[in-house]
Design a protein around this motif. Structure first.
Motif, PDB file in Angstrom:
ATOM      1  N   LEU A  27      48.002  36.748  22.689  1.00 62.49           N
ATOM      2  CA  LEU A  27      49.126  37.948  23.100  1.00 62.49           C
ATOM      3  C   LEU A  27      50.514  36.791  22.347  1.00 62.49           C
ATOM      4  N   ARG A  28      50.464  34.921  22.044  1.00 59.96           N
ATOM      5  CA  ARG A  28      51.062  34.683  21.749  1.00 59.96           C
ATOM      6  C   ARG A  28      51.217  35.396  20.300  1.00 59.96           C
ATOM      7  N   ALA A  29      50.624  35.889  19.131  1.00 56.24           N
ATOM      8  CA  ALA A  29      50.533  35.828  17.803  1.00 56.24           C
ATOM      9  C   ALA A  29      51.121  37.410  18.226  1.00 56.24           C
ATOM     10  N   GLY A  30      51.391  38.422  19.152  1.00 54.61           N
ATOM     11  CA  GLY A  30      51.976  39.010  19.392  1.00 54.61           C
ATOM     12  C   GLY A  30      53.286  39.369  19.819  1.00 54.61           C
ATOM     13  N   GLY A  31      53.819  37.998  20.536  1.00 56.68           N
ATOM     14  CA  GLY A  31      55.567  37.582  20.456  1.00 56.68           C
ATOM     15  C   GLY A  31      55.334  37.887  21.693  1.00 56.68           C
ATOM     16  N   LEU A  32      54.556  37.062  22.959  1.00 53.95           N
ATOM     17  CA  LEU A  32      54.545  36.876  24.067  1.00 53.95           C
ATOM     18  C   LEU A  32      54.814  35.515  24.788  1.00 53.95           C
ATOM     19  N   GLU A  33      54.846  34.839  25.645  1.00 54.89           N
ATOM     20  CA  GLU A  33      54.905  33.441  26.140  1.00 54.89           C
ATOM     21  C   GLU A  33      53.749  34.118  27.188  1.00 54.89           C
ATOM     22  N   VAL A  34      53.142  32.283  27.138  1.00 56.17           N
ATOM     23  CA  VAL A  34      51.911  32.754  28.017  1.00 56.17           C
ATOM     24  C   VAL A  34      52.624  31.222  28.732  1.00 56.17           C
ATOM     25  N   ALA A  35      53.155  31.474  30.317  1.00 52.38           N
ATOM     26  CA  ALA A  35      53.139  30.798  31.045  1.00 52.38           C
ATOM     27  C   ALA A  35      52.039  30.128  32.185  1.00 52.38           C
ATOM     28  N   GLY A  36      51.402  30.859  32.124  1.00 55.04           N
ATOM     29  CA  GLY A  36      50.202  29.708  33.246  1.00 55.04           C
ATOM     30  C   GLY A  36      48.734  30.953  32.930  1.00 55.04           C
ATOM     31  N   MET A  37      47.790  30.090  32.798  1.00 58.27           N
ATOM     32  CA  MET A  37      46.624  30.436  32.296  1.00 58.27           C
ATOM     33  C   MET A  37      45.243  29.910  33.743  1.00 58.27           C
ATOM     34  N   ARG A  38      44.914  31.003  34.772  1.00 62.18           N
ATOM     35  CA  ARG A  38      43.200  30.217  34.250  1.00 62.18           C
ATOM     36  C   ARG A  38      42.015  31.428  34.506  1.00 62.18           C
ATOM     37  N   SER A  39      41.295  30.535  34.018  1.00 65.48           N
ATOM     38  CA  SER A  39      40.045  31.292  33.991  1.00 65.48           C
ATOM     39  C   SER A  39      39.064  30.793  35.117  1.00 65.48           C
ATOM     40  N   SER A  40      38.098  31.981  35.096  1.00 67.85           N
ATOM     41  CA  SER A  40      37.100  31.947  35.783  1.00 67.85           C
ATOM     42  C   SER A  40      35.763  31.259  35.729  1.00 67.85           C
ATOM     43  N   GLY A  41      35.719  31.193  34.402  1.00 61.50           N
ATOM     44  CA  GLY A  41      34.246  30.470  33.991  1.00 61.50           C
ATOM     45  C   GLY A  41      33.022  31.582  33.753  1.00 61.50           C
ATOM     46  N   ILE A  42      32.943  33.074  34.131  1.00 59.00           N
ATOM     47  CA  ILE A  42      32.180  33.878  34.478  1.00 59.00           C
ATOM     48  C   ILE A  42      31.138  34.500  32.919  1.00 59.00           C
ATOM     49  N   VAL A  43      30.330  34.096  32.489  1.00 59.94           N
ATOM     50  CA  VAL A  43      29.529  34.355  30.901  1.00 59.94           C
ATOM     51  C   VAL A  43      29.388  35.701  30.952  1.00 59.94           C
ATOM     52  N   THR A  44      29.666  36.722  31.674  1.00 57.78           N
ATOM     53  CA  THR A  44      28.617  37.652  31.927  1.00 57.78           C
ATOM     54  C   THR A  44      29.292  39.244  32.533  1.00 57.78           C
ATOM     55  N   ALA A  45      29.388  40.306  31.752  1.00 58.26           N
ATOM     56  CA  ALA A  45      30.446  41.775  32.060  1.00 58.26           C
ATOM     57  C   ALA A  45      29.904  41.681  33.397  1.00 58.26           C
ATOM     58  N   ALA A  46      28.331  41.973  33.410  1.00 58.73           N
ATOM     59  CA  ALA A  46      27.672  42.023  34.624  1.00 58.73           C
ATOM     60  C   ALA A  46      27.872  41.484  35.961  1.00 58.73           C
ATOM     61  N   GLU A  47      28.224  40.356  35.961  1.00 58.38           N
ATOM     62  CA  GLU A  47      28.687  39.727  37.317  1.00 58.38           C
ATOM     63  C   GLU A  47      30.107  39.968  37.553  1.00 58.38           C
ATOM     64  N   VAL A  48      30.924  40.452  36.775  1.00 58.14           N
ATOM     65  CA  VAL A  48      32.557  40.207  36.739  1.00 58.14           C
ATOM     66  C   VAL A  48      32.498  41.932  37.426  1.00 58.14           C
ATOM     67  N   GLY A  49      31.386  42.853  37.240  1.00 61.73           N
ATOM     68  CA  GLY A  49      31.127  44.002  37.787  1.00 61.73           C
ATOM     69  C   GLY A  49      31.013  43.870  39.020  1.00 61.73           C
ATOM     70  N   THR A  50      30.821  42.529  39.519  1.00 61.02           N
ATOM     71  CA  THR A  50      30.379  42.877  40.642  1.00 61.02           C
ATOM     72  C   THR A  50      31.274  42.497  41.737  1.00 61.02           C
ATOM     73  N   TRP A  51      32.818  41.899  41.680  1.00 60.21           N
ATOM     74  CA  TRP A  51      33.658  41.969  42.064  1.00 60.21           C
ATOM     75  C   TRP A  51      34.451  42.736  43.037  1.00 60.21           C
ATOM     76  N   GLY A  52      35.152  42.176  43.643  1.00 61.39           N
ATOM     77  CA  GLY A  52      35.659  43.330  44.850  1.00 61.39           C
ATOM     78  C   GLY A  52      36.887  43.220  45.450  1.00 61.39           C
ATOM     79  N   GLU A  53      37.937  43.663  45.346  1.00 56.89           N
ATOM     80  CA  GLU A  53      39.605  43.850  45.417  1.00 56.89           C
ATOM     81  C   GLU A  53      39.880  42.075  45.909  1.00 56.89           C
TER      82      GLU A  53
END
Length: 243
Positions: free
Chosen positions: A139-165
């Motif tokens: 994002l920075r290379a594209g000219g944006l500023e990153v004001a904050g970042m939160r990562s969830s530490g999930i390794v697989t897309a399969a797990e992400v796909g189970t997340w609800g609203e």
């Protein structure tokens, strides 16, 4: 009828696409082809292999048969993990393989942020910290500023796909920084198409999500704009009049 093509790795949140097609409420068709995911892991080597020319090229015949006019590599991490220059080369290769305008979700985020007039963003990533940091660098290379970042530490897309609203809303709220002009949720494995109005209402600012910006990018490549406020601020521009 405008036919947009998407190469989507594996099976996680692909049902966002027929939902978005329905919400667009216009003469737009979204054709999605699943690519071989290889190893399902948010890890640099696995992600680079996932977006290799061989894996992307294998899905092109089905998009040609579907009559797609543009193609988007709908895997954010499978793009930005190559860095800005490497992701550009990936898209150039995809365009040559496809014989049509091409892009990727990674670039879609940068262009979508510019489209809605924001520069300072917060990121809510499902990825491990090191992969999320690579997205921030992109994002920075594209000219944006990153004001904050939160990562969830999930390794697989399969797990992400189970997340609800509620999971998505919790991530967005945790990621939001008070001085950020928009919040970005970069994983195409995350279901977000049904909750964009809720997210924007809860955060009182634009929210850009991976499958949302992927579809917007496909429309941009095709020279189309569709006014669909239910898909968030990004889709509230007046449509281009087709002559």
């Amino acid at each position: 009828m405008t036919a947009l093509g998407f190469l989507y790795p594996g099976h996680s949140a692909e049902d966002d696409y027929p939902r978005i097609e329905q919400l667009l409420g216009s003469d737009v068709r979204l054709d999605l082809v699943h690519t071989d995911i290889g190893e399902d892991a948010h890890r640099v080597d696995a992600l680079r292999e996932m977006g290799s020319a061989e894996r992307l090229g294998a899905g092109m015949e089905r998009l040609w048969l579907a009559g797609a006019e543009t193609v988007v590599w709908a895997c954010t991490s499978g793009g930005f993990v190559h860095g800005w220059e490497g992701a550009q080369e990936q898209v150039r290769t995809l365009a040559r393989l496809a014989g049509m305008p091409a892009s990727s979700t990674s670039f879609a985020f940068v262009r979508a942020a510019r489209e809605i007039g924001v520069r300072r963003v917060a990121v809510g990533a499902t990825y491990p910290d090191d992969i999320a940091a690579l997205f921030a660098d992109f994002l920075r290379a594209g000219g944006l500023e990153v004001a904050g970042m939160r990562s969830s530490g999930i390794v697989t897309a399969a797990e992400v796909g189970t997340w609800g609203e509620e999971d998505v809303l919790t991530l967005a709220r945790a990621a939001d920084a008070g001085d950020a002009e928009a919040v970005l949720l970069p994983d195409t494995a995350l279901h977000t198409a049904a909750c964009l109005p809720l997210l924007e209402k809860a955060l009182s600012k634009p929210v850009l999500t991976a499958n949302q910006v992927s579809v917007w990018e496909g429309l941009r490549l095709a020279g189309r704009r569709v006014n669909a406020p239910v898909l968030g601020t990004l889709f509230t521009r007046e449509p281009i009049v087709q002559v």
